[in-house]
Design a protein around this motif. Structure first.
Motif, short mmCIF file in Angstrom:
data_model
loop_
_atom_site.label_atom_id
_atom_site.label_comp_id
_atom_site.label_asym_id
_atom_site.label_seq_id
_atom_site.Cartn_x
_atom_site.Cartn_y
_atom_site.Cartn_z
N ASP A 161 0.82 -1.22 0.00
CA ASP A 161 0.00 0.00 0.00
C ASP A 161 0.85 1.27 0.00
O ASP A 161 0.55 2.22 -0.72
CB ASP A 161 -0.96 0.02 1.19
N THR A 162 1.91 1.31 0.83
CA THR A 162 2.75 2.51 0.86
C THR A 162 3.52 2.65 -0.45
O THR A 162 3.71 3.78 -0.94
CB THR A 162 3.73 2.51 2.04
N ILE A 163 3.93 1.55 -1.04
CA ILE A 163 4.66 1.60 -2.31
C ILE A 163 3.72 2.02 -3.43
O ILE A 163 4.08 2.84 -4.28
CB ILE A 163 5.33 0.25 -2.60
N LYS A 164 2.50 1.49 -3.41
CA LYS A 164 1.49 1.89 -4.40
C LYS A 164 1.21 3.39 -4.29
O LYS A 164 1.15 4.10 -5.29
CB LYS A 164 0.22 1.07 -4.18
N GLN A 165 1.06 3.87 -3.05
CA GLN A 165 0.81 5.29 -2.83
C GLN A 165 1.97 6.13 -3.37
O GLN A 165 1.76 7.16 -4.03
CB GLN A 165 0.59 5.58 -1.35
N ILE A 220 14.81 -3.38 -5.41
CA ILE A 220 15.44 -2.88 -4.18
C ILE A 220 15.02 -3.83 -3.06
O ILE A 220 13.84 -4.15 -2.92
CB ILE A 220 14.97 -1.45 -3.84
N ASP A 221 15.99 -4.28 -2.29
CA ASP A 221 15.70 -5.09 -1.12
C ASP A 221 15.46 -4.18 0.07
O ASP A 221 16.14 -3.16 0.23
CB ASP A 221 16.85 -6.05 -0.81
N ILE A 222 14.47 -4.54 0.87
CA ILE A 222 14.14 -3.75 2.05
C ILE A 222 14.11 -4.66 3.28
O ILE A 222 13.77 -5.84 3.19
CB ILE A 222 12.80 -2.98 1.89
N ASP A 223 14.48 -4.08 4.41
CA ASP A 223 14.43 -4.76 5.70
C ASP A 223 13.44 -4.01 6.58
O ASP A 223 13.64 -2.83 6.86
CB ASP A 223 15.81 -4.77 6.37
N THR A 224 12.40 -4.71 7.01
CA THR A 224 11.36 -4.07 7.80
C THR A 224 11.71 -4.08 9.28
O THR A 224 12.55 -4.86 9.73
CB THR A 224 10.00 -4.77 7.61
N GLN A 225 11.01 -3.24 10.02
CA GLN A 225 11.22 -3.13 11.46
C GLN A 225 10.86 -4.45 12.16
O GLN A 225 11.41 -4.76 13.20
CB GLN A 225 10.36 -1.98 12.00
N ASP A 226 9.96 -5.23 11.56
CA ASP A 226 9.60 -6.51 12.16
C ASP A 226 10.50 -7.66 11.69
O ASP A 226 10.14 -8.83 11.74
CB ASP A 226 8.11 -6.84 11.94
N ASN A 227 11.71 -7.28 11.23
CA ASN A 227 12.77 -8.23 10.85
C ASN A 227 12.42 -9.15 9.68
O ASN A 227 12.85 -10.29 9.65
CB ASN A 227 13.21 -9.07 12.06
N ILE A 237 6.77 7.49 3.66
CA ILE A 237 5.35 7.32 3.98
C ILE A 237 5.19 6.31 5.12
O ILE A 237 4.44 6.54 6.07
CB ILE A 237 4.55 6.88 2.73
N ALA A 238 5.91 5.19 5.04
CA ALA A 238 5.83 4.15 6.08
C ALA A 238 6.31 4.70 7.43
O ALA A 238 5.73 4.38 8.47
CB ALA A 238 6.65 2.93 5.69
N ASN A 275 5.04 -0.19 9.79
CA ASN A 275 6.15 -1.12 9.66
C ASN A 275 7.32 -0.49 8.88
O ASN A 275 7.65 -0.93 7.78
CB ASN A 275 5.69 -2.42 8.99
N PRO A 276 7.93 0.56 9.44
CA PRO A 276 9.04 1.25 8.75
C PRO A 276 10.15 0.28 8.33
O PRO A 276 10.29 -0.80 8.90
CB PRO A 276 9.55 2.23 9.81
#
Length: 142
Positions: free
Chosen positions: A3-7, A37-44, A94-95, A101-102
């Motif tokens: 959703d944040t990427i779509k936005q 792009i690889d991303i690492d979320t706050q929830d690991n 945005i996240a 979940n930044p």
């Protein structure tokens, strides 16, 4: 998370391209320039976010930023990387602002020119006239 990427992708169309756009489920069936792009979320959790654009969409971006009417393949690859960076970077902000979940992002990488044939969890395609940009996400092993 999509959703944040779509936005962010829709914001890119509204504020940069400044043309009407449609958002559809699924991936483009066209031959595309593909970066991720690889991303690492706050929830690991780790995800790979793909940006796949047909040549015409990326030429539109190249015209916007570089004022080139007909860019060569290397320039279009560079613009694909830059577009991925702009959209995913904006989604990251945005996240963070919404505390949704930044995450941190890596450096964009160019994957290939060809069919978007990756196994993904979710995908959306933005259409501007006949030009297409797919955003897709896949959770990957850490």
């Amino acid at each position: 998370m999509l959703d944040t990427i779509k936005q962010a992708a829709e914001n890119f169309c509204i504020h940069q391209i400044r043309e009407p756009h449609l958002l559809e489920d699924g991936s483009t069936q066209k031959r595309t320039l593909i970066a991720y792009i690889d991303i690492d979320t706050q929830d690991n959790k780790k995800h790979r976010v793909y940006i796949a654009s047909d040549k015409e969409f990326m030429q539109r971006v190249s015209k916007l930023f570089l004022e080139e009417d007909e860019s060569d393949e290397d320039t279009l690859k560079d613009m694909t990387l830059e577009t991925a960076n702009l959209i995913i970077g904006s989604a990251k902000v945005i996240a963070e602002e919404t505390n949704d979940n930044p995450y941190t992002i890596s450096t964009p990488k160019f994957e290939k020119i060809g069919a978007f044939d990756f196994d993904v969890d979710e995908s959306k395609t933005i259409k501007v006239d006949n030009d297409e940009l797919t955003i897709a996400i896949k959770e990957i092993d850490a």
